[in-house]
Design a protein around this motif. Structure first.
Motif, PDB file in Angstrom:
ATOM      1  N   THR A 301       0.823  -1.205   0.000  1.00  0.00           N
ATOM      2  CA  THR A 301       0.000   0.000   0.000  1.00  0.00           C
ATOM      3  C   THR A 301       0.858   1.256   0.000  1.00  0.00           C
ATOM      4  O   THR A 301       0.550   2.238  -0.689  1.00  0.00           O
ATOM      5  N   MET A 302       1.935   1.226   0.755  1.00  0.00           N
ATOM      6  CA  MET A 302       2.852   2.379   0.760  1.00  0.00           C
ATOM      7  C   MET A 302       3.385   2.659  -0.641  1.00  0.00           C
ATOM      8  O   MET A 302       3.438   3.818  -1.081  1.00  0.00           O
ATOM      9  N   ALA A 303       3.809   1.628  -1.333  1.00  0.00           N
ATOM     10  CA  ALA A 303       4.373   1.812  -2.666  1.00  0.00           C
ATOM     11  C   ALA A 303       3.362   2.471  -3.603  1.00  0.00           C
ATOM     12  O   ALA A 303       3.707   3.375  -4.375  1.00  0.00           O
ATOM     13  N   ILE A 304       2.108   2.042  -3.529  1.00  0.00           N
ATOM     14  CA  ILE A 304       1.066   2.623  -4.382  1.00  0.00           C
ATOM     15  C   ILE A 304       0.834   4.091  -4.031  1.00  0.00           C
ATOM     16  O   ILE A 304       0.818   4.964  -4.906  1.00  0.00           O
ATOM     17  N   ALA A 305       0.641   4.368  -2.742  1.00  0.00           N
ATOM     18  CA  ALA A 305       0.276   5.716  -2.312  1.00  0.00           C
ATOM     19  C   ALA A 305       1.418   6.713  -2.496  1.00  0.00           C
ATOM     20  O   ALA A 305       1.220   7.821  -2.998  1.00  0.00           O
ATOM     21  N   PHE A 306       2.628   6.318  -2.092  1.00  0.00           N
ATOM     22  CA  PHE A 306       3.758   7.239  -2.201  1.00  0.00           C
ATOM     23  C   PHE A 306       4.077   7.544  -3.660  1.00  0.00           C
ATOM     24  O   PHE A 306       4.406   8.683  -4.019  1.00  0.00           O
ATOM     25  N   GLY A 307       4.001   6.503  -4.503  1.00  0.00           N
ATOM     26  CA  GLY A 307       4.233   6.719  -5.926  1.00  0.00           C
ATOM     27  C   GLY A 307       3.190   7.645  -6.529  1.00  0.00           C
ATOM     28  O   GLY A 307       3.502   8.485  -7.391  1.00  0.00           O
ATOM     29  N   MET A 308       1.934   7.509  -6.077  1.00  0.00           N
ATOM     30  CA  MET A 308       0.872   8.377  -6.566  1.00  0.00           C
ATOM     31  C   MET A 308       1.169   9.839  -6.258  1.00  0.00           C
ATOM     32  O   MET A 308       1.006  10.715  -7.117  1.00  0.00           O
ATOM     33  N   GLU A 309       1.640  10.103  -5.047  1.00  0.00           N
ATOM     34  CA  GLU A 309       1.931  11.498  -4.699  1.00  0.00           C
ATOM     35  C   GLU A 309       3.055  12.060  -5.552  1.00  0.00           C
ATOM     36  O   GLU A 309       2.977  13.188  -6.050  1.00  0.00           O
ATOM     37  N   GLY A 310       4.111  11.277  -5.748  1.00  0.00           N
ATOM     38  CA  GLY A 310       5.226  11.759  -6.540  1.00  0.00           C
ATOM     39  C   GLY A 310       4.818  12.095  -7.965  1.00  0.00           C
ATOM     40  O   GLY A 310       5.194  13.149  -8.503  1.00  0.00           O
ATOM     41  N   LEU A 311       4.030  11.227  -8.587  1.00  0.00           N
ATOM     42  CA  LEU A 311       3.592  11.473  -9.961  1.00  0.00           C
ATOM     43  C   LEU A 311       2.628  12.652 -10.036  1.00  0.00           C
ATOM     44  O   LEU A 311       2.661  13.441 -10.998  1.00  0.00           O
ATOM     45  N   ALA A 312       1.766  12.780  -9.021  1.00  0.00           N
ATOM     46  CA  ALA A 312       0.831  13.904  -9.002  1.00  0.00           C
ATOM     47  C   ALA A 312       1.568  15.235  -8.851  1.00  0.00           C
ATOM     48  O   ALA A 312       1.202  16.237  -9.479  1.00  0.00           O
ATOM     49  N   MET A 313       2.625  15.249  -8.028  1.00  0.00           N
ATOM     50  CA  MET A 313       3.397  16.483  -7.872  1.00  0.00           C
ATOM     51  C   MET A 313       4.133  16.839  -9.161  1.00  0.00           C
ATOM     52  O   MET A 313       4.285  18.017  -9.498  1.00  0.00           O
ATOM     53  N   LEU A 314       4.579  15.825  -9.890  1.00  0.00           N
ATOM     54  CA  LEU A 314       5.232  16.066 -11.169  1.00  0.00           C
ATOM     55  C   LEU A 314       4.255  16.713 -12.162  1.00  0.00           C
ATOM     56  O   LEU A 314       4.587  17.699 -12.844  1.00  0.00           O
ATOM     57  N   ALA A 315       3.023  16.179 -12.218  1.00  0.00           N
ATOM     58  CA  ALA A 315       2.007  16.762 -13.094  1.00  0.00           C
ATOM     59  C   ALA A 315       1.610  18.157 -12.624  1.00  0.00           C
ATOM     60  O   ALA A 315       1.378  19.069 -13.434  1.00  0.00           O
ATOM     61  N   TRP A 316       1.543  18.340 -11.297  1.00  0.00           N
ATOM     62  CA  TRP A 316       1.193  19.637 -10.708  1.00  0.00           C
ATOM     63  C   TRP A 316       2.187  20.710 -11.130  1.00  0.00           C
ATOM     64  O   TRP A 316       1.806  21.827 -11.492  1.00  0.00           O
ATOM     65  N   LEU A 317       3.457  20.358 -11.088  1.00  0.00           N
ATOM     66  CA  LEU A 317       4.497  21.301 -11.486  1.00  0.00           C
ATOM     67  C   LEU A 317       4.370  21.653 -12.967  1.00  0.00           C
ATOM     68  O   LEU A 317       4.485  22.816 -13.360  1.00  0.00           O
ATOM     69  N   GLY A 318       4.106  20.647 -13.784  1.00  0.00           N
ATOM     70  CA  GLY A 318       3.995  20.896 -15.218  1.00  0.00           C
ATOM     71  C   GLY A 318       2.792  21.732 -15.601  1.00  0.00           C
ATOM     72  O   GLY A 318       2.817  22.452 -16.602  1.00  0.00           O
ATOM     73  N   LEU A 319       1.717  21.654 -14.816  1.00  0.00           N
ATOM     74  CA  LEU A 319       0.470  22.377 -15.116  1.00  0.00           C
ATOM     75  C   LEU A 319       0.226  23.498 -14.116  1.00  0.00           C
ATOM     76  O   LEU A 319      -0.917  23.898 -13.893  1.00  0.00           O
ATOM     77  N   ARG A 320       1.287  24.038 -13.544  1.00  0.00           N
ATOM     78  CA  ARG A 320       1.171  24.949 -12.402  1.00  0.00           C
ATOM     79  C   ARG A 320       0.442  26.260 -12.713  1.00  0.00           C
ATOM     80  O   ARG A 320      -0.072  26.897 -11.800  1.00  0.00           O
ATOM     81  N   SER A 321       0.417  26.682 -13.960  1.00  0.00           N
ATOM     82  CA  SER A 321      -0.229  27.953 -14.279  1.00  0.00           C
ATOM     83  C   SER A 321      -1.707  27.813 -14.627  1.00  0.00           C
ATOM     84  O   SER A 321      -2.383  28.810 -14.869  1.00  0.00           O
ATOM     85  N   ASP A 322      -2.218  26.589 -14.632  1.00  0.00           N
ATOM     86  CA  ASP A 322      -3.632  26.351 -14.931  1.00  0.00           C
ATOM     87  C   ASP A 322      -4.393  26.244 -13.617  1.00  0.00           C
ATOM     88  O   ASP A 322      -4.187  25.296 -12.858  1.00  0.00           O
ATOM     89  N   PRO A 323      -5.282  27.196 -13.301  1.00  0.00           N
ATOM     90  CA  PRO A 323      -5.939  27.197 -11.987  1.00  0.00           C
ATOM     91  C   PRO A 323      -6.805  25.969 -11.732  1.00  0.00           C
ATOM     92  O   PRO A 323      -6.859  25.474 -10.606  1.00  0.00           O
ATOM     93  N   LEU A 324      -7.499  25.454 -12.768  1.00  0.00           N
ATOM     94  CA  LEU A 324      -8.329  24.275 -12.573  1.00  0.00           C
ATOM     95  C   LEU A 324      -7.479  23.064 -12.225  1.00  0.00           C
ATOM     96  O   LEU A 324      -7.773  22.331 -11.277  1.00  0.00           O
TER      97      LEU A 324
END
Length: 426
Positions: A301-324
């Motif tokens: 479960t840790m592997a799934i959840a921690f990996g999810m956060e890392g990938l989400a932060m990567l996408a967040w950084l790439g789309l940082r100027s889009d408010p939605l």
């Protein structure tokens, strides 16, 4: 097939005890909700405090670090006090200190005064309640630790949902001092009332806990601290705490730098909307992944959840100027982070037993304090020196993904070997 309420074979638990444990779960949830705002609405206070105190962001974020450091570094001692003097008295004191920290910080005219009120008193008060409630739940629910700890930890994530928009509106209407005073009295009173019903489990539930343990007795803190598997968990929780607390403490600042803080999304400003959604996902993830870990294993479960956060932060950084996308991805980031507060205490108790669970978790919880320093003032200094949030996000993404890999490829085998070596008693 067993159900959530089934006792172990050969040990009947009276229905009154079953009702008692769910009542304790509810009261623990309320206590956790009452103390969640000092950490999770801090981002709303940074802007008015910057203007009021004339401090830099890095100086101001020391307050947040003091809050978390004192909440965590004193937790072994706080856990000992809860075990020694009982949960009702200690949790009552914790609620009073938490409320007082906000009321007194309303009149702070320097960062030092803010450190002593919001940081010092708030850290001690919230720490007593957090460690005390988690330590009780692993005893009340020996067979469903992940779920039970996840539920009360969810209160710590969900609680700020009830205060984020009211505090944001109040800040705009009456300012910092009146807002934090009013809400300080509210959170202190709610926590104090809920604490009056908190109690230790009866002997029948304690006996059930012993029956479920792989070893008849729990591991003492001094022995636990000599085990490499504990220190691996400590390092991993530090890594995950750093990434999450960076977002919590810096979100107001980087949302402003990204140009999305005040942009309307679904008719609401992006920053308070994201903070509200975050509180929901940060709460939901704790019982969900706790429940999942009871079924597929803690490390998986840790592997799934921690990996999810890392990938989400990567996408967040790439789309940082889009408010939605800023709003939506912030929720996913917290859904991949908040479960550390159900997975790590459950894993620790599975490994080292329940007898010293509160004090033992106090030592592991100190990792949150280290994470607050790295994710708070250190992250602010990295941003200040580089002039960009990209290096900060890159570091946090690396920590998340590394923790996911450690869980699956290192912790899983190390803990299995330790459990096999100590099976049958220590």
């Amino acid at each position: 097939m067993s159900t959530l309420l089934d006792p172990p074979q050969g040990l009947a638990i009276p229905m009154t005890d079953l009702k008692g444990r769910w009542g304790q779960l509810a009261l623990g949830l309320v206590c956790m909700m009452a103390i969640s705002s000092p950490q999770y609405v801090w981002a709303l206070f940074t802007k008015p405090l910057l203007g009021q105190l004339g401090a830099s962001l890095a100086q101001l974020q020391v307050t947040f670090s003091i809050l978390i450091v004192l909440q965590t570094f004193f937790s072994p001692f706080q856990g000992y006090l809860v075990d020694r003097f009982g949960p009702r008295m200690l949790l009552s004191i914790g609620a009073i200190l938490t409320g007082a920290s906000w009321v007194l910080s309303a009149s702070a005219h320097s960062v030092t005064q803010l450190y002593l009120t919001y940081g010092l008193l708030g850290g001690i008060g919230t720490g007593v309640i957090y460690v005390g409630v988690v330590g009780l739940m692993v005893r009340w629910f020996p067979r469903q630790r992940g779920f039970a700890v996840g539920m009360v930890a969810a209160g710590y994530g969900f609680g700020a949902i009830l205060t984020t928009f009211p505090i944001s509106s109040s800040l705009a209407a009456v300012g910092y001092a009146q807002t934090i005073t009013m809400f300080g009295y509210i959170i202190g009173a709610v926590g104090l009332i809920a604490a009056q019903g908190i109690k230790r489990p009866p002997i029948e539930v304690a006996a059930q806990s012993v029956r479920v343990e792989s070893r008849a007795a729990g591991i003492k803190p001094a022995t636990m601290l000599k085990q490499p598997v504990f220190w691996l968990m400590f390092v991993m929780m530090t890594m995950m705490s750093t990434s999450g607390l960076m977002v919590i403490s810096q979100m107001g600042a980087f949302a402003k730098d990204f140009g999305v803080a005040s942009v309307l999304v679904w008719g609401m400003a992006a920053l308070p909307l994201a903070l509200t959604i975050d509180r929901f996902t940060n709460g939901l993830t704790r019982p969900f992944f706790g429940w999942l870990s009871d079924r597929i294993g803690r490390e998986n479960t840790m592997a799934i959840a921690f990996g999810m956060e890392g990938l989400a932060m990567l996408a967040w950084l790439g789309l940082r100027s889009d408010p939605l996308w800023f709003v939506l991805l912030s929720g996913i980031v917290f859904f991949g982070w908040g479960e550390i507060f159900s997975l790590f205490p459950s894993t620790l108790t599975d490994t080292f037993g329940t007898r010293y669970a509160t004090t033992n978790y106090g030592f592991l919880y100190m990792s949150q304090g280290i994470g607050s320093i790295l994710g708070g003032p250190i992250a602010a200094l990295i941003h200040q020196s580089s002039g960009s949030w990209i290096p900060v996000f890159g570091l946090m993404i690396a920590l998340d993904l590394s923790a996911a890999l450690l869980a699956f490829f290192v912790l899983k085998g190390m803990r299995a070997r330790y459990m096999a070596r100590t099976a049958g008693g220590v």
